[in-house]
Design a protein around this motif. Sequence first.
Motif, PDB file in Angstrom:
ATOM      1  N   MET A 144      -5.145  -9.918  12.086  1.00  0.00           N
ATOM      2  CA  MET A 144      -4.784 -11.195  11.466  1.00  0.00           C
ATOM      3  C   MET A 144      -4.872 -12.315  12.509  1.00  0.00           C
ATOM      4  N   SER A 145      -5.553 -13.403  12.137  1.00  0.00           N
ATOM      5  CA  SER A 145      -5.726 -14.485  13.112  1.00  0.00           C
ATOM      6  C   SER A 145      -4.416 -15.239  13.335  1.00  0.00           C
ATOM      7  N   GLN A 146      -4.074 -15.421  14.620  1.00  0.00           N
ATOM      8  CA  GLN A 146      -2.873 -16.202  14.959  1.00  0.00           C
ATOM      9  C   GLN A 146      -3.280 -17.633  15.317  1.00  0.00           C
ATOM     10  N   GLU A 147      -4.613 -17.903  15.261  1.00  0.00           N
ATOM     11  CA  GLU A 147      -5.134 -19.225  15.625  1.00  0.00           C
ATOM     12  C   GLU A 147      -4.496 -20.299  14.763  1.00  0.00           C
ATOM     13  N   SER A 148      -4.280 -21.453  15.364  1.00  0.00           N
ATOM     14  CA  SER A 148      -3.731 -22.532  14.555  1.00  0.00           C
ATOM     15  C   SER A 148      -4.859 -23.222  13.778  1.00  0.00           C
ATOM     16  N   TRP A 149      -4.488 -23.948  12.752  1.00  0.00           N
ATOM     17  CA  TRP A 149      -5.422 -24.811  12.014  1.00  0.00           C
ATOM     18  C   TRP A 149      -4.646 -26.089  11.714  1.00  0.00           C
ATOM     19  N   THR A 150      -4.749 -27.041  12.641  1.00  0.00           N
ATOM     20  CA  THR A 150      -4.024 -28.290  12.421  1.00  0.00           C
ATOM     21  C   THR A 150      -5.022 -29.402  12.133  1.00  0.00           C
ATOM     22  N   HIS A 151      -4.540 -30.404  11.435  1.00  0.00           N
ATOM     23  CA  HIS A 151      -5.375 -31.558  11.115  1.00  0.00           C
ATOM     24  C   HIS A 151      -5.866 -32.208  12.412  1.00  0.00           C
ATOM     25  N   ARG A 152      -4.956 -32.345  13.363  1.00  0.00           N
ATOM     26  CA  ARG A 152      -5.292 -33.059  14.598  1.00  0.00           C
ATOM     27  C   ARG A 152      -6.430 -32.360  15.346  1.00  0.00           C
ATOM     28  N   GLU A 153      -6.289 -31.034  15.515  1.00  0.00           N
ATOM     29  CA  GLU A 153      -7.328 -30.266  16.233  1.00  0.00           C
ATOM     30  C   GLU A 153      -8.684 -30.376  15.543  1.00  0.00           C
ATOM     31  N   HIS A 154      -8.665 -30.231  14.226  1.00  0.00           N
ATOM     32  CA  HIS A 154      -9.940 -30.208  13.514  1.00  0.00           C
ATOM     33  C   HIS A 154     -10.575 -31.588  13.460  1.00  0.00           C
ATOM     34  N   ARG A 155      -9.741 -32.600  13.429  1.00  0.00           N
ATOM     35  CA  ARG A 155     -10.249 -33.967  13.511  1.00  0.00           C
ATOM     36  C   ARG A 155     -10.916 -34.152  14.890  1.00  0.00           C
ATOM     37  N   ALA A 156     -10.263 -33.613  15.916  1.00  0.00           N
ATOM     38  CA  ALA A 156     -10.816 -33.736  17.276  1.00  0.00           C
ATOM     39  C   ALA A 156     -12.135 -32.969  17.378  1.00  0.00           C
ATOM     40  N   ARG A 157     -12.184 -31.784  16.746  1.00  0.00           N
ATOM     41  CA  ARG A 157     -13.432 -30.999  16.798  1.00  0.00           C
ATOM     42  C   ARG A 157     -14.562 -31.735  16.098  1.00  0.00           C
ATOM     43  N   LEU A 158     -14.198 -32.493  15.079  1.00  0.00           N
ATOM     44  CA  LEU A 158     -15.201 -33.282  14.357  1.00  0.00           C
ATOM     45  C   LEU A 158     -15.765 -34.373  15.271  1.00  0.00           C
ATOM     46  N   VAL A 196     -15.069 -25.945  10.580  1.00  0.00           N
ATOM     47  CA  VAL A 196     -14.157 -27.062  10.812  1.00  0.00           C
ATOM     48  C   VAL A 196     -13.762 -27.553   9.420  1.00  0.00           C
ATOM     49  N   ALA A 197     -12.470 -27.751   9.178  1.00  0.00           N
ATOM     50  CA  ALA A 197     -12.026 -28.179   7.842  1.00  0.00           C
ATOM     51  C   ALA A 197     -11.022 -29.311   8.019  1.00  0.00           C
ATOM     52  N   VAL A 198     -11.393 -30.485   7.525  1.00  0.00           N
ATOM     53  CA  VAL A 198     -10.590 -31.681   7.788  1.00  0.00           C
ATOM     54  C   VAL A 198     -10.159 -32.325   6.477  1.00  0.00           C
ATOM     55  N   ASN A 199      -8.846 -32.452   6.294  1.00  0.00           N
ATOM     56  CA  ASN A 199      -8.377 -33.238   5.152  1.00  0.00           C
ATOM     57  C   ASN A 199      -8.235 -34.698   5.578  1.00  0.00           C
ATOM     58  N   ARG A 200      -8.015 -35.573   4.584  1.00  0.00           N
ATOM     59  CA  ARG A 200      -7.940 -37.021   4.835  1.00  0.00           C
ATOM     60  C   ARG A 200      -9.225 -37.517   5.496  1.00  0.00           C
ATOM     61  N   ALA A 201     -10.348 -37.031   5.001  1.00  0.00           N
ATOM     62  CA  ALA A 201     -11.661 -37.428   5.527  1.00  0.00           C
ATOM     63  C   ALA A 201     -12.581 -37.684   4.336  1.00  0.00           C
ATOM     64  N   GLU A 251       1.172 -26.188  11.337  1.00  0.00           N
ATOM     65  CA  GLU A 251       0.508 -25.496  12.457  1.00  0.00           C
ATOM     66  C   GLU A 251      -0.662 -24.630  12.001  1.00  0.00           C
ATOM     67  N   HIS A 252      -0.559 -24.057  10.812  1.00  0.00           N
ATOM     68  CA  HIS A 252      -1.561 -23.062  10.389  1.00  0.00           C
ATOM     69  C   HIS A 252      -2.298 -23.408   9.105  1.00  0.00           C
ATOM     70  N   GLU A 253      -1.873 -24.503   8.428  1.00  0.00           N
ATOM     71  CA  GLU A 253      -2.531 -24.812   7.157  1.00  0.00           C
ATOM     72  C   GLU A 253      -2.817 -26.299   7.012  1.00  0.00           C
ATOM     73  N   SER A 254      -2.888 -26.996   8.134  1.00  0.00           N
ATOM     74  CA  SER A 254      -3.370 -28.372   8.175  1.00  0.00           C
ATOM     75  C   SER A 254      -2.613 -29.356   7.276  1.00  0.00           C
ATOM     76  N   ALA A 255      -1.324 -29.105   7.041  1.00  0.00           N
ATOM     77  CA  ALA A 255      -0.545 -30.060   6.236  1.00  0.00           C
ATOM     78  C   ALA A 255      -0.232 -31.285   7.087  1.00  0.00           C
ATOM     79  N   THR A 256      -0.335 -32.470   6.493  1.00  0.00           N
ATOM     80  CA  THR A 256      -0.036 -33.686   7.258  1.00  0.00           C
ATOM     81  C   THR A 256       0.957 -34.603   6.550  1.00  0.00           C
TER      82      THR A 256
END
Length: 521
Positions: free
Chosen positions: A1-15, A201-206, A458-463
């Motif tokens: 099971m992945s313990q990796e985070s999925w945050t809006h901030r990180e994915h926005r930065a990756r974009l 990469v999955a970004v909400n508010r985009a 931290e894990h489901e990109s809620a903002t």
Amino acid sequence: MSQESWTHREHRARLSQNSSFDVAVIGGGVIGCGVALDLQTRGLNVVVLEQTDFAAGTSSRSTKLFHGGIRYLPQFRFHLVSEGLREQRVLARVADYLFEPLEFVVPVYDQLGLADAPAWAATGRRASFILGAGLTLYDLLGGIGRPGERNRRLSKVEVTKAAPRLRSEGLRGGFVYSDAQTDDARLVIALARTAVDHGSVAVNRARATNVTRAGNGFEIEIADQQVRARSVVAATGAFAAPGSSPSSLLLSKGAHVIVAKDEVGLGEHAIVLPKTDDGRVLFIIPWAGHALIGTTDSKYTGSPMHPVVDQADVEYLLEHVARFLEVGPLQALSTFAGLRALADTEAENTATASREHAVREAEPGYFQVAGGKLTTYRRIAAKVADRVARYLSHSAKSRTLQVPLAGAGGGGPDGDALRTRYGTRAEVVREMMRTVAGGGRLLADGRTYLGEVAHAVEHESATTIADFTLRRTRLALLSRDHARSDAPEIGQVMGNALGWTPAERARQLDLHEAELTVEGL
Ligand SMILES: Cc1cc2nc3c(=O)[nH]c(=O)nc-3n(C[C@H](O)[C@H](O)[C@H](O)COP(=O)(O)OP(=O)(O)OC[C@H]3O[C@@H](n4cnc5c(N)ncnc54)[C@H](O)[C@@H]3O)c2cc1C
């Protein structure tokens, strides 16, 4: 099971760091996230751009059934029915904790008739015969190994036992058949999370405002930057795809009402009300401890952003319930409506318009998908992804038959609230409940833990607070008063995780209130 985070901030930065992808998917509903997962697991590099929040569109506002659709049988839409039924077998495996088998009771009345059946066959003994034959066909179309029992005929006594409030005058007996239900928003979050686990990469508010050809690929404009991709898929549901006109879709609104289960005497079975005034069926479904009643089907021309349930919708639904069930005055605990984006713009009315999906290649490499069902998202996604892969000369085939969604693999829902929402990922949530201050505290609704808020960030990109109360959980839908009374505490935990100032927290609380209000909650 992945313990990796999925945050809006990180994915926005990756974009910002890597604004060039093989495929950009516009729209974070079940179809967009399904397409992203399919393409990513074929080895392509995918970004998902969602204008508000994942599942904020129709994919959190459906009737939440994994079904073939009994009412499509008399319309001779056998392909649609069979596709949905056969997909149940796959969903029970790849999304096990989100797949809950459910039995439906269909009463047969002497004079009331059956929706969609020809008049000569709609009442009395003929209705029983036609319905029995139809449900047998339903089972056959599902093939061997479909979860759940085959349909069976019920005596009047058995119908009344399964649905004690059904009116008994003219009741001849009935049938029971099997389908399944889910939490649609959780399904979408699980899909997006799985795509992210595989590298998307999955970004909400985009919000994608424009798609233009640039060299061999496309430039997609979002607020403050351009994203480049070799191919684009717009899965924007009821919204017009960037670059196309809104009139290319026929929209129909489907309203639902949630009432207390006791008020309609609902047990474990769902009930099918066999005929409405406009010749359709209605469902009363046990869902998350409540009774979900739906749906209406009427042409819609307003803004797709917040389709609301009006008084006429509520009256229509509750009047039909009272026609078939012996109930007192029913109190709507909450309501919600979804929009069907029907590709069939020539249809006479929305109820008979085709529910099949349609894919249009607006220009070479830019695909737009509309219509289709939640149940068949994986098959629709695979078909869209085939076309994208062909365009990109990428030979890998769809693998999603073998790709379990995040949290799958631990078995079906077992009554545990956290496992029902997160499957095996409930362990990650429990860990956060231990590590976040006050994380183990149960909120006033009695089924949501404060630690889930930190997990959602931290894990489901809620903002936003509404991301949590409407889509990561269904707190606001199931208990709007508790969503309001718990909002300050939720905002506190979210604010800590996202670095909100007190002023920002106050603004977010106002936004939450505004979103619940505009949703009619
Ligand atoms: C009332 C109702 C009940 C239903 N019940 C069932 C059921 O029980 N079972 C079943 O199988 N199917 C059901 N369906 C069908 C199913 O729910 C839908 O087909 C499915 O959810 C559509 O998913 P989607 O991804 O195409 O659209 P959506 O979920 O609407 O997703 C589209 C997304 O695109 C985003 N977007 C739009 N424009 C942009 C942009 N420019 N930039 C970025 N993002 C953008 C939106 O914000 C939205 O999140 C029902 C449909 C309705 C209306």
